[in-house]
Design a protein around this motif. Structure first.
Motif, short mmCIF file in Angstrom:
data_model
loop_
_atom_site.label_atom_id
_atom_site.label_comp_id
_atom_site.label_asym_id
_atom_site.label_seq_id
_atom_site.Cartn_x
_atom_site.Cartn_y
_atom_site.Cartn_z
N VAL A 20 40.78 72.01 70.00
CA VAL A 20 41.83 71.58 70.91
C VAL A 20 42.76 70.59 70.21
CG1 VAL A 20 42.31 70.43 73.10
CG2 VAL A 20 40.38 72.00 72.90
N SER A 21 42.25 69.90 69.19
CA SER A 21 43.09 68.94 68.48
C SER A 21 44.10 69.61 67.57
CB SER A 21 42.20 68.01 67.64
OG SER A 21 41.56 68.74 66.62
N LEU A 22 43.91 70.91 67.30
CA LEU A 22 44.88 71.62 66.46
C LEU A 22 46.17 71.82 67.24
CD1 LEU A 22 42.63 74.43 64.97
CD2 LEU A 22 43.53 72.44 63.78
N CYS A 23 47.31 71.70 66.55
CA CYS A 23 48.57 72.04 67.18
C CYS A 23 48.77 73.53 67.04
CB CYS A 23 49.71 71.27 66.52
SG CYS A 23 49.60 69.51 66.74
N MET A 24 48.91 74.28 68.16
CA MET A 24 49.11 75.71 68.10
C MET A 24 49.99 76.21 69.24
SD MET A 24 45.17 76.72 67.89
CE MET A 24 43.95 75.54 67.48
N ALA A 25 50.48 77.48 69.15
CA ALA A 25 51.21 78.09 70.25
C ALA A 25 51.53 79.54 70.01
CB ALA A 25 52.49 77.34 70.47
N VAL A 263 54.08 84.79 76.63
CA VAL A 263 53.10 84.95 77.70
C VAL A 263 51.86 85.66 77.17
CG1 VAL A 263 52.64 86.00 79.94
CG2 VAL A 263 54.85 84.91 79.51
N ALA A 264 52.05 86.72 76.37
CA ALA A 264 50.91 87.46 75.85
C ALA A 264 50.05 86.61 74.94
CB ALA A 264 51.40 88.71 75.11
N VAL A 265 50.69 85.82 74.08
CA VAL A 265 49.93 85.00 73.16
C VAL A 265 49.23 83.85 73.90
CG1 VAL A 265 50.00 83.65 71.05
CG2 VAL A 265 51.49 85.60 71.31
N LEU A 268 46.20 85.24 75.62
CA LEU A 268 45.11 85.47 74.68
C LEU A 268 44.45 84.15 74.28
CD1 LEU A 268 43.47 87.18 72.68
CD2 LEU A 268 45.37 87.01 71.07
N THR A 269 45.27 83.13 74.03
CA THR A 269 44.72 81.82 73.67
C THR A 269 43.86 81.25 74.79
OG1 THR A 269 46.72 81.42 72.37
CG2 THR A 269 45.31 79.53 72.81
N GLY A 270 44.35 81.37 76.04
CA GLY A 270 43.60 80.84 77.17
C GLY A 270 42.26 81.52 77.35
N GLN A 271 42.17 82.79 76.95
CA GLN A 271 40.90 83.49 77.02
C GLN A 271 39.90 82.93 76.01
OE1 GLN A 271 42.13 87.52 76.35
NE2 GLN A 271 42.96 87.77 78.41
N ARG A 272 40.42 82.41 74.91
CA ARG A 272 39.56 81.84 73.87
C ARG A 272 39.24 80.38 74.15
NH1 ARG A 272 40.24 84.78 69.15
NH2 ARG A 272 40.59 86.96 69.66
N VAL A 273 40.27 79.60 74.47
CA VAL A 273 40.12 78.16 74.64
C VAL A 273 40.85 77.72 75.90
CG1 VAL A 273 40.28 75.90 73.53
CG2 VAL A 273 40.18 77.96 72.13
#
Length: 296
Positions: A20-25, A263-265, A268-273
């Motif tokens: 969660v500390s990683l900056c991503m999007a 939205v798609a990405v 997908l991210t929300g499914q992981r974290v």
């Protein structure tokens, strides 16, 4: 086979709390629907065969292996590589001259390690295969190297900034100690030299550190129906292959799997974290704040 592993590759769900500390999007385009490339499975199988858990946690300390897949040498890089000595990997690579493939499964790690490895690998990487995740330092320093980059379906390849030699970049890092500034500047100069050798634009390391433009994050959250529980900051960007090519000069990602638009990405991210937001890009631009902004 050369094998170097750091203890602690538990079979826990990947992308744990530390991620969660990683900056991503993530955001931007339509998901790629091409059939999986038949070059993906063999090197992944060769790498996973050397790990007791079969699919090690990309957020653990991890390590490296040098294995064979058919007639090809494969460098397996898993986890953060925080305990890896670049000199050990370089020595093994010298004993195996010629082209090789790399398989990565990592949420990133120490810049000096990943950058040091990249400097030893320039000109040698025919194929890079992303096994589920390549983020932060992994994306910054492994994706540029290969002639071709491929990724398993539902993979996340995420940038969230990196060392570049601008005043703005140093200010964003909040660096005020002279020793740290000198060290950062050294990494920035080496990164610039690496990208220059590869014909790539280091603007990706500044653009990916910026917040999204306008109401991009708000609109994405609304589209996901997560207004009440979504984070209000973006962790980084999973740039679409077309944007990587058009804006930053990447010529090796045409066949890389990608989730699609913001939205798609983000979905997908929300499914992981849960609790993490990643977008495809901060906006339609190819240069950092204060510089020219050609549309991309």
């Amino acid at each position: 086979m050369v094998r170097r592993r750091h203890p602690g590759l538990a079979a826990a769900a990947w992308l744990g709390a530390a991620t969660v500390s990683l900056c991503m999007a993530v955001a931007g385009c339509q998901a790629m629907t091409a059939h999986p490339d038949d070059r993906i499975a063999p090197p992944i199988a060769a790498c996973r065969a050397e790990d007791e858990v079969g699919a090690p946690n990309p957020n653990a300390p991890g390590g490296w292996n040098l294995v064979r897949s058919g007639s090809i040498d494969v460098l397996c890089l898993t986890g953060t590589l925080e305990a890896v000595r670049v000199a050990d990997v370089a020595a093994a690579l010298r004993r195996r001259p010629g082209s090789l493939a790399i398989v990565v499964r990592s949420t990133g790690g120490p810049v000096p390690v990943w950058l040091g490895l990249a400097e030893h690998l320039v000109g040698r990487v025919g194929l890079l295969v992303v096994d589920d995740a390549c983020m932060s330092s992994c994306a910054n320093y492994m994706v540029p190297l290969a002639d071709t980059v491929l990724a398993t379906p539902d993979s996340l390849v995420v940038w969230h900034g990196g060392p570049v030699g601008s005043v703005g970049a140093i200010e964003r890092q909040g660096i005020d100690d002279i020793g740290t500034i000198v060290a950062y500047d050294e990494l920035a100069r080496r990164t610039d030299a690496l990208y220059g050798r590869l014909g790539l634009d280091t603007a990706i390391l500044e653009v990916s550190a910026e917040p999204p433009e306008g109401g991009k994050l708000r609109r994405t959250i609304a589209a996901l129906g997560r207004q009440h529980d979504a984070p209000r900051t973006v962790g980084g960007y999973a740039f679409a292959p077309a944007r990587l090519a058009r804006c930053f000069g990447f010529r090796n990602v045409e066949r890389m799997w990608h989730a699609g638009d913001d939205v798609a990405v983000a979905r997908l991210t929300g499914q992981r974290v849960p609790g993490l937001i990643i977008l495809e890009s901060p906006g339609d631009r190819s240069a950092p704040a204060g510089g020219p902004r050609p549309t991309c």
